[in-house]
Structure formats: structure tokens, C-alpha cells
Design a protein around this motif. Structure first.
Motif, mmCIF file in Angstrom:
data_model
loop_
_atom_site.group_PDB
_atom_site.id
_atom_site.type_symbol
_atom_site.label_atom_id
_atom_site.label_comp_id
_atom_site.label_asym_id
_atom_site.label_seq_id
_atom_site.Cartn_x
_atom_site.Cartn_y
_atom_site.Cartn_z
ATOM 1 N N ALA A 141 -3.050 2.376 -15.412
ATOM 2 C CA ALA A 141 -2.685 3.372 -14.287
ATOM 3 C C ALA A 141 -3.914 3.161 -13.438
ATOM 4 O O ALA A 141 -5.022 4.024 -14.461
ATOM 5 N N VAL A 142 -3.255 3.655 -11.993
ATOM 6 C CA VAL A 142 -4.501 4.370 -11.604
ATOM 7 C C VAL A 142 -3.749 5.074 -10.421
ATOM 8 O O VAL A 142 -2.354 4.573 -9.802
ATOM 9 N N ASN A 143 -3.991 5.695 -10.463
ATOM 10 C CA ASN A 143 -3.603 7.414 -9.735
ATOM 11 C C ASN A 143 -5.201 7.824 -8.779
ATOM 12 O O ASN A 143 -5.725 7.911 -8.695
ATOM 13 N N TYR A 144 -3.574 7.741 -7.177
ATOM 14 C CA TYR A 144 -4.574 8.417 -6.588
ATOM 15 C C TYR A 144 -3.499 8.944 -5.232
ATOM 16 O O TYR A 144 -2.471 9.064 -5.526
ATOM 17 N N TRP B 11 5.238 -6.680 -2.313
ATOM 18 C CA TRP B 11 5.490 -6.232 -2.798
ATOM 19 C C TRP B 11 4.208 -4.328 -2.810
ATOM 20 O O TRP B 11 3.627 -4.805 -2.213
ATOM 21 N N VAL B 12 4.204 -3.331 -4.249
ATOM 22 C CA VAL B 12 3.929 -2.583 -3.742
ATOM 23 C C VAL B 12 2.126 -2.625 -3.866
ATOM 24 O O VAL B 12 1.764 -2.246 -3.580
ATOM 25 N N THR B 13 1.827 -4.118 -4.816
ATOM 26 C CA THR B 13 0.457 -3.814 -5.240
ATOM 27 C C THR B 13 -0.385 -4.975 -4.133
ATOM 28 O O THR B 13 -1.456 -4.913 -4.081
ATOM 29 N N PHE B 14 0.440 -5.498 -3.040
ATOM 30 C CA PHE B 14 0.031 -6.049 -1.471
ATOM 31 C C PHE B 14 0.104 -5.389 -0.429
ATOM 32 O O PHE B 14 1.514 -5.297 -0.032
ATOM 33 N N VAL B 15 -1.436 -4.874 -0.198
ATOM 34 C CA VAL B 15 -1.324 -4.145 1.820
ATOM 35 C C VAL B 15 -1.639 -5.875 2.264
ATOM 36 O O VAL B 15 -2.930 -6.402 2.762
ATOM 37 N N LYS B 16 -0.982 -5.649 3.493
ATOM 38 C CA LYS B 16 -0.816 -6.586 4.462
ATOM 39 C C LYS B 16 -1.164 -6.184 5.550
ATOM 40 O O LYS B 16 -0.803 -5.070 6.038
ATOM 41 N N THR B 17 -2.302 -6.803 6.229
ATOM 42 C CA THR B 17 -3.075 -6.545 7.869
ATOM 43 C C THR B 17 -1.713 -6.631 8.891
ATOM 44 O O THR B 17 0.066 -7.253 8.811
ATOM 45 N N ILE B 18 -1.722 -6.004 10.149
ATOM 46 C CA ILE B 18 -0.726 -5.967 11.456
ATOM 47 C C ILE B 18 -0.812 -7.226 11.644
ATOM 48 O O ILE B 18 -2.449 -6.775 12.952
ATOM 49 N N ASN B 19 -0.422 -8.005 12.222
ATOM 50 C CA ASN B 19 -0.652 -9.225 12.959
ATOM 51 C C ASN B 19 -0.043 -8.221 14.088
ATOM 52 O O ASN B 19 0.977 -8.410 15.346
ATOM 53 N N ASN C 50 0.415 5.615 -8.657
ATOM 54 C CA ASN C 50 0.258 5.347 -9.296
ATOM 55 C C ASN C 50 -0.083 3.788 -9.191
ATOM 56 O O ASN C 50 0.333 2.863 -11.014
ATOM 57 N N MET C 51 -0.040 3.743 -8.519
ATOM 58 C CA MET C 51 -0.336 1.746 -8.515
ATOM 59 C C MET C 51 -1.302 0.883 -7.972
ATOM 60 O O MET C 51 -1.672 1.622 -6.849
ATOM 61 N N GLY C 52 -2.326 0.543 -8.255
ATOM 62 C CA GLY C 52 -3.381 -0.159 -7.248
ATOM 63 C C GLY C 52 -2.374 -1.153 -6.690
ATOM 64 O O GLY C 52 -1.408 -1.423 -6.552
ATOM 65 N N TYR C 53 -3.620 -1.467 -5.457
ATOM 66 C CA TYR C 53 -3.452 -2.450 -4.516
ATOM 67 C C TYR C 53 -3.928 -3.851 -3.953
ATOM 68 O O TYR C 53 -5.317 -3.111 -4.185
ATOM 69 N N TYR C 54 -3.898 -4.476 -3.012
ATOM 70 C CA TYR C 54 -4.580 -5.934 -3.208
ATOM 71 C C TYR C 54 -4.140 -5.645 -1.563
ATOM 72 O O TYR C 54 -3.526 -5.958 -0.901
#
Length: 245
Positions: free
Chosen positions: A99-102, A123-131, A110-114
Motif C-alpha cells: 500500500a502506497v498512499n499519497y 500503466w498507472v505504475t509508469f509515468v513517462k516524460t512529454i516528448n 494508492n499505488m507508487g509509480y516509476y
């Protein structure tokens, strides 16, 4: 690399790859042993030397050394396949995670991301840059995201220190084989880290801090593209509010 890790690699190759199995040649003489072939490949990767520099030491020809190196790395996986098999994502892929809450921009998650680049899925767990960002808000987000990713990229220097082959000008001409060499080095690096982690200072405390007895179910949420977009937009607004000056 400790001996038992090396022998784990040797035994796996001997059991699954015919090239590494010692057999009689056409004249009835035994070919090179699995230990010779694996030692050859690892010495070239670790020291970054040419195949000619180890041929006398291991009593193998340059051609045999090259074949051993290529066979050693030919089973490597690409980024996405490694993602599916990485211990880091096992619980996430099985739809369970600690559990990761922020809160970001007034919204609860409630989910961490990379932080990731464009090759990874939305996916919710990946945050990509803006090209090629066009507006200032997007430019600031891209700059912040990429500056944090640089910390991760510095870890590549650790990999180069362990395997000199990838630090020096490449001795191979085939681009596909270059990628397999790099992936092989990453996999072996992770094996070494996993084997030696009990020697790290305060390792047990770190494990205890993040261990979850009852992981939270995230069934159906991890691949939710709408949540991925919403999180990214909230992060853009959050960074704009807090870092634009």
C-alpha cells in the motif's frame, strides 16, 4: 562475483545449451569444457579485453572465444520481456502491491509509480516524460522528470565499473548482439547484488521497513490508461504550482 553464483550460471548453461556441453569432436577428442567457455566469456565482459588477449591464457582460439561470448549472451531478453520477469514487478503483475498512499493536486492515489521512457506501457505504475513539450507547463514537467531520471542513469556507471566491456569501444559489429551483451551484464549485475545484499549496511532494517504482510489488491487498476493519464496530468499541475518559480 562469488563462486556459487558463477557455478549457478555454469550449471544452467550446461543443462540448457548444447554449445556449452563438453562432447567429443570429429577426432574423438573432448571439446572445451563448460568452465572454459564460461570463464572466457566472463573475462572478456569483465575486463573489456579483446579475444586475442585471453586466447593463450585459456588455450582457446580467437574464433572459439568469440563463439563462447556470443553463445553466452544469446539468450538475453529485451526490456519488455525483462519487465514481465523482473522480481521488482512480480507482485504488481500479479495485481498485488504494498500500500502506497499519497495526494497529488488534491487527489488521492494508492499505488507508487516509476519514472520511465517511451518504451514502457501506459500503466498507472509508469509515468513517462512529454516528448517535444510546447507549453511552459509541459516543459517544466519534462525537465523535472528527466532530471530525476538522471539519478537512475548514473547507476549505469556502476555497471560500467563492473563490466569494462561496455565501458570501452565495442568489439562487436552487430547491433543486436551489442544489446544482448548489455542485457546480459545487467542480469549478472542483478544476480551479484541479490547474492551480496546481506552484506549491505542496515539491509535488514530496509527490508523490515517495506515488508507488507497483507499486500493490497490492485486487481484491474494497474493497466487503467485513464488513471495513468489522470496521474500524469495531476503531476504536471503539482509541479507547475510548486516549482515554476
Amino acid at each position: 562475483m562469488r563462486k556459487h553464483v558463477f557455478m549457478r550460471i555454469v550449471n544452467a548453461l550446461s543443462a540448457n545449451d548444447r554449445f556449452f556441453q563438453q562432447r567429443p569432436d570429429g577426432n574423438g577428442r573432448l571439446s572445451f569444457s563448460t568452465l572454459q567457455r564460461c570463464t572466457t566469456a566472463l573475462r572478456v565482459l569483465a575486463y573489456g579485453t579483446s579475444t586475442y588477449s585471453v586466447d593463450e591464457y585459456l588455450r582457446m582460439s580467437d574464433t572459439s572465444i568469440r563463439h563462447s561470448l556470443k553463445s553466452f549472451v544469446k539468450g538475453s531478453l529485451n526490456d519488455i520481456n525483462v519487465l514481465q520477469r523482473s522480481p521488482l514487478f512480480i507482485e504488481i503483475l500479479e495485481e498485488y502491491a504494498p500500500a502506497v498512499n499519497y495526494t497529488v493536486y488534491g487527489k488521492e492515489y494508492n499505488m507508487g509509480y516509476y519514472l520511465a521512457d517511451g518504451i514502457y506501457p501506459a500503466w498507472v505504475t509508469f509515468v513517462k516524460t512529454i516528448n517535444a513539450p510546447q507549453i511552459q507547463k509541459h516543459k517544466l514537467f519534462a525537465a523535472q522528470q528527466e532530471s530525476c531520471r538522471k539519478d537512475v542513469e548514473r547507476a549505469f556507471g556502476v555497471l560500467q565499473a563492473r563490466f569494462a566491456f561496455i565501458k570501452r569501444p565495442c568489439l562487436l559489429w552487430d547491433r543486436t548482439m551489442m544489446g544482448k551483451v548489455l542485457m546480459t551484464c545487467i542480469i549478472m549485475h542483478n544476480m551479484i547484488v541479490e547474492d551480496e545484499r546481506e552484506t549491505y549496511l542496515n539491509y535488514e532494517n530496509i527490508i523490515a521497513e517495506f515488508k507488507e504482510d497483507n499486500p493490497t489488491s490492485i486487481s484491474g487498476e494497474i493497466r487503467d490508461r485513464a488513471t495513468n493519464i489522470a496521474l500524469k496530468n495531476d503531476l504536471i499541475e503539482h509541479i507547475w504550482q510548486n516549482f515554476r518559480n
